[in-house]
Scaffold this motif. Structure first.
Motif, mmCIF file in Angstrom:
data_model
loop_
_atom_site.group_PDB
_atom_site.id
_atom_site.type_symbol
_atom_site.label_atom_id
_atom_site.label_comp_id
_atom_site.label_asym_id
_atom_site.label_seq_id
_atom_site.Cartn_x
_atom_site.Cartn_y
_atom_site.Cartn_z
ATOM 1 N N GLN A 10 -11.479 -25.130 15.629
ATOM 2 C CA GLN A 10 -10.433 -25.411 14.645
ATOM 3 C C GLN A 10 -10.897 -26.466 13.641
ATOM 4 O O GLN A 10 -10.601 -26.366 12.451
ATOM 5 N N MET A 11 -11.625 -27.468 14.120
ATOM 6 C CA MET A 11 -12.161 -28.490 13.217
ATOM 7 C C MET A 11 -13.113 -27.857 12.206
ATOM 8 O O MET A 11 -13.042 -28.154 11.012
ATOM 9 N N LYS A 12 -13.987 -26.983 12.689
ATOM 10 C CA LYS A 12 -14.948 -26.337 11.791
ATOM 11 C C LYS A 12 -14.233 -25.460 10.767
ATOM 12 O O LYS A 12 -14.579 -25.470 9.586
ATOM 13 N N THR A 13 -13.215 -24.726 11.202
ATOM 14 C CA THR A 13 -12.446 -23.881 10.287
ATOM 15 C C THR A 13 -11.776 -24.732 9.208
ATOM 16 O O THR A 13 -11.811 -24.397 8.019
ATOM 17 N N SER A 14 -11.183 -25.839 9.617
ATOM 18 C CA SER A 14 -10.537 -26.746 8.656
ATOM 19 C C SER A 14 -11.558 -27.358 7.714
ATOM 20 O O SER A 14 -11.301 -27.518 6.512
ATOM 21 N N PRO A 72 -22.679 -35.750 21.524
ATOM 22 C CA PRO A 72 -22.927 -34.403 21.004
ATOM 23 C C PRO A 72 -22.984 -33.308 22.064
ATOM 24 O O PRO A 72 -23.445 -32.212 21.763
ATOM 25 N N TYR A 73 -22.535 -33.547 23.284
ATOM 26 C CA TYR A 73 -22.441 -32.531 24.334
ATOM 27 C C TYR A 73 -23.795 -31.893 24.628
ATOM 28 O O TYR A 73 -23.929 -30.670 24.707
ATOM 29 N N SER A 74 -24.797 -32.709 24.834
ATOM 30 C CA SER A 74 -26.178 -32.236 25.025
ATOM 31 C C SER A 74 -26.332 -31.239 26.170
ATOM 32 O O SER A 74 -27.104 -30.300 26.073
ATOM 33 N N LYS A 78 -22.839 -24.258 24.244
ATOM 34 C CA LYS A 78 -21.833 -23.787 23.289
ATOM 35 C C LYS A 78 -21.170 -24.968 22.566
ATOM 36 O O LYS A 78 -20.991 -24.932 21.348
ATOM 37 N N LEU A 79 -20.839 -25.996 23.314
ATOM 38 C CA LEU A 79 -20.225 -27.181 22.706
ATOM 39 C C LEU A 79 -21.214 -27.903 21.796
ATOM 40 O O LEU A 79 -20.841 -28.391 20.722
ATOM 41 N N PHE A 80 -22.467 -27.975 22.227
ATOM 42 C CA PHE A 80 -23.499 -28.647 21.448
ATOM 43 C C PHE A 80 -23.682 -27.975 20.083
ATOM 44 O O PHE A 80 -23.715 -28.647 19.048
ATOM 45 N N SER A 81 -23.780 -26.641 20.073
ATOM 46 C CA SER A 81 -23.989 -25.943 18.795
ATOM 47 C C SER A 81 -22.739 -26.045 17.917
ATOM 48 O O SER A 81 -22.842 -26.186 16.696
ATOM 49 N N SER A 82 -21.571 -26.003 18.533
ATOM 50 C CA SER A 82 -20.336 -26.149 17.766
ATOM 51 C C SER A 82 -20.249 -27.547 17.147
ATOM 52 O O SER A 82 -19.844 -27.701 15.989
#
Length: 147
Positions: A10-14, A72-74, A78-82
């Motif tokens: 949602q953050m990326k979409t916004s 950064p969710y290393s 999936k979380l890291f790339s997002s």
């Protein structure tokens, strides 16, 4: 942890929407004459999106606390790339914002220059009469019309 991915999405979409608005803002500010109504609509939309992004960021931080993880969710692919995509959008938005600031300052300088020129035009040069006194010569005609 499973709630973080939708929040980041949602953050990326916004941020994508914010980037599109800022590109349009740059395009409008690149014009010689600004449409203030259109620019105000863009500014309002931008403020709304920034509030939305802040909301999602607060949710993200809350989820990080609950799941005891941090960006950064290393360890999470999936979380890291997002997160990287979100960061890239933030960087591009920052660059667009700097461009908007530069264009706004340019327009402000131009307007100040025009304002000074208009103020100088309004002043008539003083002329001296035969006794040495100065007087302002009006530059127009006065008509008294009665009907």
């Amino acid at each position: 942890m499973d709630k973080l991915y939708p929040i980041l999405t949602q953050m990326k979409t916004s941020l994508d929407e914010l980037e599109a608005i800022m590109i349009e803002e740059v395009n409008q500010l690149n014009r010689t004459q600004i449409n203030p109504v259109s620019l105000q609509v863009l500014a309002d939309n931008k403020n709304q999106l920034l509030s939305t992004i802040q909301y999602y960021d607060d949710m993200r931080r809350q989820q990080e606390q609950q799941s005891a993880t941090q960006a950064p969710y290393s360890g999470h692919g999936k979380l890291f790339s997002s997160w990287q995509q979100v960061n890239e959008k933030v960087r591009s938005s920052k660059a667009l914002n700097q461009q908007v600031e530069s264009l706004l300052q340019s327009h402000m300088k131009k307007n100040q220059h025009i304002q000074k020129a208009i103020e100088h035009v309004g002043r008539a040069s003083a002329l001296y009469g035969p006794a040495g006194e100065s007087s302002q010569v009006s530059t127009g005609r006065k008509y008294n019309i009665s009907i």
